[in-house]
Design an enzyme around this catalytic site. Structure first.
Site, PDB file in Angstrom:
ATOM      1  N   LYS A  94      -5.766 -18.286  -8.912  1.00 18.82           N
ATOM      2  CA  LYS A  94      -4.882 -19.277  -9.135  1.00 18.82           C
ATOM      3  C   LYS A  94      -4.859 -20.002 -10.685  1.00 18.82           C
ATOM      4  CE  LYS A  94      -5.878 -22.481  -6.019  1.00 18.82           C
ATOM      5  NZ  LYS A  94      -6.597 -23.272  -5.163  1.00 18.82           N
TER       6      LYS A  94
ATOM      7  N   ARG B 258     -10.080 -27.830  -8.033  1.00 22.55           N
ATOM      8  CA  ARG B 258     -10.130 -26.636  -7.025  1.00 22.55           C
ATOM      9  C   ARG B 258     -10.662 -25.414  -7.386  1.00 22.55           C
ATOM     10  NH1 ARG B 258      -4.970 -27.870  -4.063  1.00 22.55           N
ATOM     11  NH2 ARG B 258      -3.861 -29.544  -5.408  1.00 22.55           N
TER      12      ARG B 258
ATOM     13  N   GLY C 245      -8.997 -21.586   1.876  1.00 23.88           N
ATOM     14  CA  GLY C 245      -9.929 -22.459   2.556  1.00 23.88           C
ATOM     15  C   GLY C 245     -11.415 -22.165   2.673  1.00 23.88           C
TER      16      GLY C 245
ATOM     17  N   MET D 274     -13.470 -22.172   0.164  1.00 23.65           N
ATOM     18  CA  MET D 274     -14.367 -22.953  -0.782  1.00 23.65           C
ATOM     19  C   MET D 274     -13.461 -24.258  -0.858  1.00 23.65           C
ATOM     20  SD  MET D 274     -14.923 -20.213  -3.535  1.00 23.65           S
ATOM     21  CE  MET D 274     -13.321 -19.633  -3.686  1.00 23.65           C
TER      22      MET D 274
ATOM     23  N   ARG E 110       0.894 -17.621  -5.494  1.00 20.87           N
ATOM     24  CA  ARG E 110       0.027 -16.138  -5.311  1.00 20.87           C
ATOM     25  C   ARG E 110       0.680 -15.273  -4.500  1.00 20.87           C
ATOM     26  NH1 ARG E 110      -4.236 -19.419  -1.873  1.00 20.87           N
ATOM     27  NH2 ARG E 110      -3.017 -19.734   0.030  1.00 20.87           N
TER      28      ARG E 110
ATOM     29  N   HIS F 120      -4.174 -23.515   8.788  1.00 23.48           N
ATOM     30  CA  HIS F 120      -5.354 -22.794   8.469  1.00 23.48           C
ATOM     31  C   HIS F 120      -5.503 -21.707   9.691  1.00 23.48           C
ATOM     32  CE1 HIS F 120      -9.608 -21.742   9.279  1.00 23.48           C
ATOM     33  NE2 HIS F 120      -9.577 -21.519   7.947  1.00 23.48           N
TER      34      HIS F 120
ATOM     35  N   ARG G   9     -17.719  16.518  18.087  1.00 22.24           N
ATOM     36  CA  ARG G   9     -19.058  16.021  18.450  1.00 22.24           C
ATOM     37  C   ARG G   9     -19.061  16.813  19.947  1.00 22.24           C
ATOM     38  NH1 ARG G   9     -18.372  10.836  15.890  1.00 22.24           N
ATOM     39  NH2 ARG G   9     -20.072  10.447  14.458  1.00 22.24           N
TER      40      ARG G   9
ATOM     41  N   ARG H 283     -19.140  20.934  15.733  1.00 23.05           N
ATOM     42  CA  ARG H 283     -20.467  21.080  15.621  1.00 23.05           C
ATOM     43  C   ARG H 283     -21.309  21.459  16.608  1.00 23.05           C
ATOM     44  NH1 ARG H 283     -22.915  15.006  14.293  1.00 23.05           N
ATOM     45  NH2 ARG H 283     -22.658  14.527  16.454  1.00 23.05           N
TER      46      ARG H 283
ATOM     47  N   GLU I  90     -26.560  15.476   5.696  1.00 25.12           N
ATOM     48  CA  GLU I  90     -26.805  14.131   6.423  1.00 25.12           C
ATOM     49  C   GLU I  90     -28.512  13.822   6.226  1.00 25.12           C
ATOM     50  OE1 GLU I  90     -25.497  14.015  10.423  1.00 25.12           O
ATOM     51  OE2 GLU I  90     -26.114  16.188  10.921  1.00 25.12           O
TER      52      GLU I  90
ATOM     53  N   SER J 213     -20.162  18.993   5.204  1.00 23.68           N
ATOM     54  CA  SER J 213     -19.448  17.737   5.855  1.00 23.68           C
ATOM     55  C   SER J 213     -20.627  16.677   5.512  1.00 23.68           C
ATOM     56  CB  SER J 213     -18.868  17.984   7.084  1.00 23.68           C
ATOM     57  OG  SER J 213     -18.230  16.670   7.586  1.00 23.68           O
TER      58      SER J 213
ATOM     59  N   GLY K  51     -22.527  13.718   6.704  1.00 26.26           N
ATOM     60  CA  GLY K  51     -22.595  12.808   7.631  1.00 26.26           C
ATOM     61  C   GLY K  51     -23.272  11.606   7.247  1.00 26.26           C
ATOM     62  N   THR K  52     -22.399  10.730   6.587  1.00 26.62           N
ATOM     63  CA  THR K  52     -22.876   9.626   5.728  1.00 26.62           C
ATOM     64  C   THR K  52     -23.583   8.553   7.094  1.00 26.62           C
ATOM     65  OG1 THR K  52     -20.653   8.722   5.935  1.00 26.62           O
ATOM     66  CG2 THR K  52     -21.754   9.588   3.915  1.00 26.62           C
TER      67      THR K  52
ATOM     68  N   ASP L  61     -25.971   9.234   9.393  1.00 33.59           N
ATOM     69  CA  ASP L  61     -27.517   9.697   9.084  1.00 33.59           C
ATOM     70  C   ASP L  61     -27.951   9.420   7.647  1.00 33.59           C
ATOM     71  OD1 ASP L  61     -28.693  10.211  11.671  1.00 33.59           O
ATOM     72  OD2 ASP L  61     -27.202  11.732  12.067  1.00 33.59           O
TER      73      ASP L  61
ATOM     74  N   CYS M  85     -17.810  13.056   7.639  1.00 36.58           N
ATOM     75  CA  CYS M  85     -17.215  12.548   8.757  1.00 36.58           C
ATOM     76  C   CYS M  85     -18.155  11.400   9.319  1.00 36.58           C
ATOM     77  CB  CYS M  85     -17.291  14.031   9.407  1.00 36.58           C
ATOM     78  SG  CYS M  85     -19.000  14.498   9.663  1.00 36.58           S
TER      79      CYS M  85
ATOM     80  N   TYR N 225     -11.386  15.996   2.056  1.00 39.67           N
ATOM     81  CA  TYR N 225     -10.915  15.287   3.231  1.00 39.67           C
ATOM     82  C   TYR N 225     -12.007  14.356   3.538  1.00 39.67           C
ATOM     83  CZ  TYR N 225     -14.019  17.901   6.459  1.00 39.67           C
ATOM     84  OH  TYR N 225     -14.843  18.612   6.645  1.00 39.67           O
TER      85      TYR N 225
HETATM   86  C1  PEP Z   1     -23.201  11.257  10.692  1.00 41.70           C
HETATM   87  O1  PEP Z   1     -24.324  11.317  10.839  1.00 41.70           O
HETATM   88  O2  PEP Z   1     -22.574  10.676   9.771  1.00 41.70           O
HETATM   89  C2  PEP Z   1     -22.284  11.901  11.596  1.00 41.70           C
HETATM   90  C3  PEP Z   1     -20.972  11.985  11.501  1.00 41.70           C
HETATM   91  O3  PEP Z   1     -23.267  12.317  12.644  1.00 41.70           O
HETATM   92  P1  PEP Z   1     -23.364  11.560  14.075  1.00 41.70           P
HETATM   93  O4  PEP Z   1     -22.804  10.058  13.812  1.00 41.70           O
HETATM   94  O5  PEP Z   1     -22.970  12.245  15.148  1.00 41.70           O
HETATM   95  O6  PEP Z   1     -25.179  11.495  13.997  1.00 41.70           O
HETATM   96 MG    MG Z   2     -25.383  12.560  12.247  1.00 38.70          MG
END
Ligand code: PEP
Ligand code: MG
Length: 876
Positions: free
Chosen positions: A24, A94, A103, A105, A338, A456, A562, A618, A746, A765, A767-768, A770, A832, A852
């Protein structure tokens, strides 16, 4: 180093100083420089806000003095004085953060009024009604926002006064009534606070600035930030601006404007205003505003000037603008501009139109649509067939498109609670306010009795992509009794209601929904995104149906199939259970024999759906007890079916019990104990690929993925089984087919030893899910129970399972990617975990050079766009 500057006059800033001045403030500065009529003022920076918190919620003397210095300049420029008895200066205070948080704050208007200045105002304007009305509004706002006295208390006094005077609207009260209200308001203040209402404008000002700083951390702002990925460390700026009045009589007014239609994207100025009103009246939706076209009849020259400024601003910012304006006794002012919030449909149309109008390049245009917004395009609409035979019970404004159906909830709190229990609810309110945010998020849709397209409820719902019908004045809603009455019928919390945010229709029954179709602008826009991005987008899909859906949404392969999800199907769970309770390898192999043909057919279906696109499949991952029954009756039944005794089965199930199943016998550990499972799955994967190659001619390169690896030797052990099995099948069939064997990263140990792991793994890959669980050391299934405490105590700002923790988990991912590449040049890298469909995480994956991301089918378009945006922001 010179002294740090914490306060900027509007003419000292510009649009590029958004981080310091807030959105602003930076735009007020820019408008001032453009020569647009903006009331004068100054901005206290976001750095001052951060310092306020660093100093233990105290405003330093240094900042106070700088504010006073700028105040003096403001007094000179306006020819008015703070607390002056000749010509009193009144200001608004403001909030204004870097990103707009509508809205969320606090705002204080009419600051500078006290017993003396109000009299001068009354005389000068010859309008005591206006002066005392402003004063009572200020007392109420200051008490509520700065001192935390409940607004309701003041509204009750106002309602009582209206009742006593037989007044329908606030405007029906005269100056004497308002004077009396001021007295009552001040008395209320004294009772609540134990001291007098502050008469000194300077202390009013400093207290208000502090209150705006504090509002950066009010609960609804924290929720909004988490929802919109806004970091807490940004802080808010505070804008102090000379007041102009839209409630000074019949040549005054106030309104809001969009340079294009925020709902449809149509290239036509869309604005609403109210004469003799203040901004809060328009936004709160208490009175229904007039369309701007009417201004052309009432004040044609103002209308012309207004249209000119709107066009100037849109051309200058090269984007659709959302503006607030006020007319004070026939003079037009712009109070803010804005980039406007808009529906997903509107965002796409505007982005495409702006390129066609040569205002933007394609690269700039892809930044104009929020990836998360695409979600709403992919969401259901009402089933046309049912709709045809349904009659609306009422009609309101089509405030945010989409369709929603659920039982009625009359309070936000209740909506939240019922939704948490799995109930679908539609939030029905007289009007919404920012405190309702959590209920609005939880609801399927939002229906309000009052308010216009810019109220709002409408603005917030559009931002969230939630369906909303606003201003449905035919409804008689009693929030206390929890009833909704229309057309002679009463609806309660147990009744269903359906609302159509695209037409504004409200139905008094449950109407089924159908999947959406995607059209014109979406195709054009997404094609640009695809041309721009370098990061590929795959999908997590376990069935041919999901795979097909994902391909329609633009998936370029499967990043994670899976396989265990198929095990739960009714026709195979028995065989799976038989395998699990087997006493020896022979029994296990017999059960696996039964599963093999079914699993092979699953993969045939998936390969066919994906045609020539790559597929990562997998091997079995979850702990085995997940497949077994746990309550006594089910165990009895299963024992009968398996032809074993209850005790025998019960003891097998008991022996599979684990204290921490997610860190137990799962992932590749299963294949280490029972290599025949990996053997069967490899057979299914390879044989299916051979079949599809022979029958359809698709050259499939199966990517076989081994989960939960933490040690090179365990990977090698399982890989050897896979390779031996695959090679023998190919040899037997005399088929030349490539396949790859890779792993998930993972487990933190796998990330740390990724250079070792890459000796055997042909791809990684991440496995974020785990990896996050194990890096933080809290369970992905249980963390929800306590994460809220972490948000409210500002320990975490967002859910690390939704948005990648770049500092911790991300550092592991980055390191593992580098180590993997060092060992195996060109190793294929993907993600993944759920983060593959989160925009900020996608950007991170782009930046560290992954090949990817893979996400659920409905998030594929979002990931494609996020990947394109990452490319524009950070070419690689
Ligand atoms: C992971 O662990 O990120 C994953 C993709 O495997 P899952 O969710 O099946 O444990
Ligand atoms: Mg996993």
């Amino acid at each position: 180093m010179g002294k740090k500057k914490y306060v900027y006059l509007f003419n000292e800033g510009e649009a590029s100083m958004k981080n310091l001045l807030g959105g602003k403030g930076a735009n007020l500065a820019e408008m001032t420089n453009l020569g647009i009529p903006v009331p004068k003022g100054f901005t206290v920076t976001t750095e001052a806000c951060n310092k306020y918190y660093e100093d233990g919620e105290k405003i330093s003397q240094e900042i106070i003095e700088e504010i006073y210095e700028k105040l003096e300049v403001l007094e000179k420029e306006t020819g008015k004085g703070f607390g002056s008895l000749d010509n009193p200066l009144l200001v608004s205070v403001r909030s204004g953060a870097r990103a707009s948080m509508p809205g969320m704050m606090d705002t204080i208007l009419n600051l500078g009024l006290n017993e003396n200045t109000v009299k001068v105002m009354a005389e000068k304007t010859n309008n005591p009604r206006f002066a005392y009305d402003s004063f009572r509004r200020f007392i109420q706002m200051f008490s509520d926002v700065v001192m935390g006295i409940e607004k309701r208390n003041f509204e009750d006094l106002l309602d009582k006064m209206k009742e006593k005077k037989g007044a329908k609207f606030d405007t029906d009260l005269n100056s004497e009534d308002l004077k009396e209200l001021v007295r009552q308001f001040k008395e209320l203040y004294r009772k609540e606070m134990g001291n007098e209402f502050p008469e000194d404008p300077k202390s009013q000002l400093i207290e208000s600035v502090k209150a705006v700083f504090r509002s950066w951390n009010n609960p609804r702002a924290i929720v909004y930030r988490r929802l919109n990925d806004i970091p807490g460390e940004w802080g808010t700026a505070v804008n102090v601006q000379e007041m102009v009045f839209g409630n000074k009589g019949n040549t005054s007014g106030t309104g809001v404007a969009f340079s294009r239609n925020p709902s449809t994207g149509e290239k036509k100025i869309f604005a609403e205003y109210l004469m003799n009103a203040q901004g809060e009246d328009v936004v709160a939706g208490i009175r229904t505003p007039e369309p701007i076209e009417k201004l052309n009849q009432d004040m044609p020259s103002i209308y012309e000037q207004f249209m000119g400024i709107v066009n100037t601003l849109e051309n200058h910012y090269r984007d659709m603008q959302d503006m607030e304006f006020t007319i004070e006794e026939g003079k037009l002012y712009f109070l803010q501009t804005r980039n406007g919030k808009r529906t997903a449909q509107a965002a796409l149309k505007i982005a495409v139109d702006l390129v066609e109008e040569k205002m933007l390049s394609k690269e700039e245009a892809v930044l104009k649509v929020e990836p998360k917004q695409l979600d709403s395009l992919l969401h259901p609409a009402f089933d046309e067939r049912v709709l045809k035979v349904s009659n609306p019970i009422a009609k309101g404004l089509p405030a945010s498109p989409g369709a929603a159906c659920g039982k009625i909830s009359f309070t936000a709190e209740e909506a939240k609670q019922r939704a948490e229990k799995g109930e679908k609810v539609v939030l029905v309110r007289l009007e919404t306010s920012p405190e309702d945010i959590e209920g609005m998020i939880a609801a399927e849709g939002i229906l309000t009795v009052r308010g216009g397209m810019t109220s709002h409820a409408a603005v917030v719902a559009r931002g969230m992509g939630t369906c909303c019908v606003a201003g449905c004045g035919e409804l008689r809603v009693n929030e206390e009794k929890k009833t909704l009455e229309v057309g002679g019928k009463v609806y309660t919390s147990e009744d269903y209601i359906s609302i159509d945010g695209s037409t504004g229709s409200v139905y008094g029954s449950s109407i089924g929904t159908v999947e959406p179709k995607i059209s014109g602008h979406f195709e054009i826009f997404m094609k640009w995104a695809d041309e721009i991005r370098s990061l590929k987008v795959r999908t997590n899909a376990d069935t041919p149906r999901d795979a097909k859906q994902a391909v329609e949404f633009g998936a370029e392969g499967i990043g994670l199939c899976r396989t265990e999800h198929m095990f739960f199907a009714e026709d195979r769970i028995m065989a799976v259970r038989e395998m699990i309770v087997s006493k020896n390898e022979e029994q296990r192999r017999k059960a696996l024999e039964k599963i093999l043909p079914m699993q092979r057919e699953d993969f045939v279906g998936i390969y066919e759906a994906m045609e020539f696109r790559p597929c990562t499949i997998r091997l079995l991952d979850p702990p085995l007890h997940e497949f077994l029954p746990h309550d006594e009756e089910d165990i009895k039944e299963l024992a009968k079916e398996l032809d074993i005794t209850f005790d025998d089965l019960k003891s097998t199930i008991d022996s599979l019990h684990e204290f921490n199943p997610m860190m137990g016998h799962r992932g590749c550990r299963l294949a280490v104990s029972y290599p025949e499972i990996a053997e069967m799955q490899t057979r299914a994967i390879i044989e299916a690929a051979c079949k599809v190659k022979e029958e359809k001619g698709y050259d499939i390169v199966p990517e076989i993925m081994i989960p939960l690896v933490g040690e090179l030797k365990e990977l090698k052990f399982v890989k050897d089984i896979v390779v031996k099995t695959a090679d023998s099948i190919l040899k037997e069939k005399n088929i030349d087919m490539k396949y790859m064997v890779g792993t998930m990263i993972e487990v933190p140990r796998a990330a740390v030893t990724a250079d070792e792991i890459a000796k055997e793994a042909e791809f990684f890959s991440f496995g974020t899910n785990d990896l996050t669980q194990m890096t933080f050391g809290f369970s992905r299934d249980d963390a929800g129970k306590f994460l809220n405490d972490y948000y409210s105590r500002k320990i975490y700002e967002s859910d690390p399972f939704a948005r990648l923790d770049q500092t911790g988990v991300g550092a592991l991912v980055k390191m593992a990617a580098e180590k993997g590449r060092a060992t195996r040049k060109g190793i294929k890298l993907g993600i993944c975990g759920e983060h593959g469909g989160d925009p900020s995480s996608v950007e991170f994956c782009h930046d560290i050079g992954l090949n990817y991301v893979s996400c659920s089918p409905f998030r594929v378009p979002l990931a494609r766009l996020a990947a394109a945006q990452a490319q524009v922001k950070n070419k690689r």
